[in-house]
Write a protein that holds these residues in place. Sequence first.
Motif, PDB file in Angstrom:
ATOM      1  N   VAL A 277      38.734 -29.530 -11.349  1.00 36.53           N
ATOM      2  CA  VAL A 277      39.389 -30.214 -10.236  1.00 36.53           C
ATOM      3  C   VAL A 277      38.393 -30.977  -9.365  1.00 36.53           C
ATOM      4  O   VAL A 277      38.630 -32.125  -9.018  1.00 36.53           O
ATOM      5  CB  VAL A 277      40.202 -29.201  -9.403  1.00 36.53           C
TER       6      VAL A 277
ATOM      7  N   ALA B 270      45.679 -27.315 -13.366  1.00 35.14           N
ATOM      8  CA  ALA B 270      44.697 -28.359 -13.657  1.00 35.14           C
ATOM      9  C   ALA B 270      43.320 -27.716 -13.717  1.00 35.14           C
ATOM     10  O   ALA B 270      43.060 -26.722 -13.034  1.00 35.14           O
ATOM     11  CB  ALA B 270      44.730 -29.447 -12.588  1.00 35.14           C
TER      12      ALA B 270
ATOM     13  N   LYS C  82      44.813 -34.002  -7.779  1.00 31.81           N
ATOM     14  CA  LYS C  82      44.799 -33.364  -9.108  1.00 31.81           C
ATOM     15  C   LYS C  82      46.119 -32.634  -9.377  1.00 31.81           C
ATOM     16  O   LYS C  82      46.621 -32.644 -10.502  1.00 31.81           O
ATOM     17  CB  LYS C  82      43.632 -32.381  -9.228  1.00 31.81           C
TER      18      LYS C  82
END
Length: 186
Positions: A9, A6, A65
């Motif tokens: 974040v 990801a 996340k």
Amino acid sequence: MELYRAYNVLTDKDRKDLIRNAPSFLYSREELKEKWHSDFPGYQTHPDIDLEPVFASTIQKVVKKAEEASNIPLITNGAWLSFKNGKYIAWHTHPSHLRGRSNDYAIAYYIKLFPFFRNGCLFRKGFVPDLPKNRNKIEVPTQLVKANQNSLLMVRQNIAHTTPYFPFFFRPEKAVLAIDVGIRKD
């Protein structure tokens, strides 16, 4: 290898707060070796900073996340901050945590990195090319996975990994938040 990532974040404030609040929780390599009888690649906090009020909500944002990137419900088993300069190789896995729960995944959140260096995570098997930013999961058999500041990587807990080694006299410090997580079974 099952890998999730990801980007973007945390907010810049949350990311910098992790660094600002870390010093009073950090142990030196020597203190860590004496306390846990193992070699560590730099300064590190105790493995339960997710229970410290100053870090708890920020760590939960990182876990959220990771949940969004993986579509897997997660429970935090422990977390620690690590400040390293790439001088030491420390291969390791995350099989279980001191709380007695088994880990299913390990998350590395990259708080502070020096641009244009070998940033990311080294894995023992093969070589990993840069992954497209539009893909959260990719099956790869390989080794160096690059990561950007304010991004995370999540892998199975039994995959051996380490911080990349810098073979130079100039070794910029990097700050990483490691989080052990299990699959939440609600």
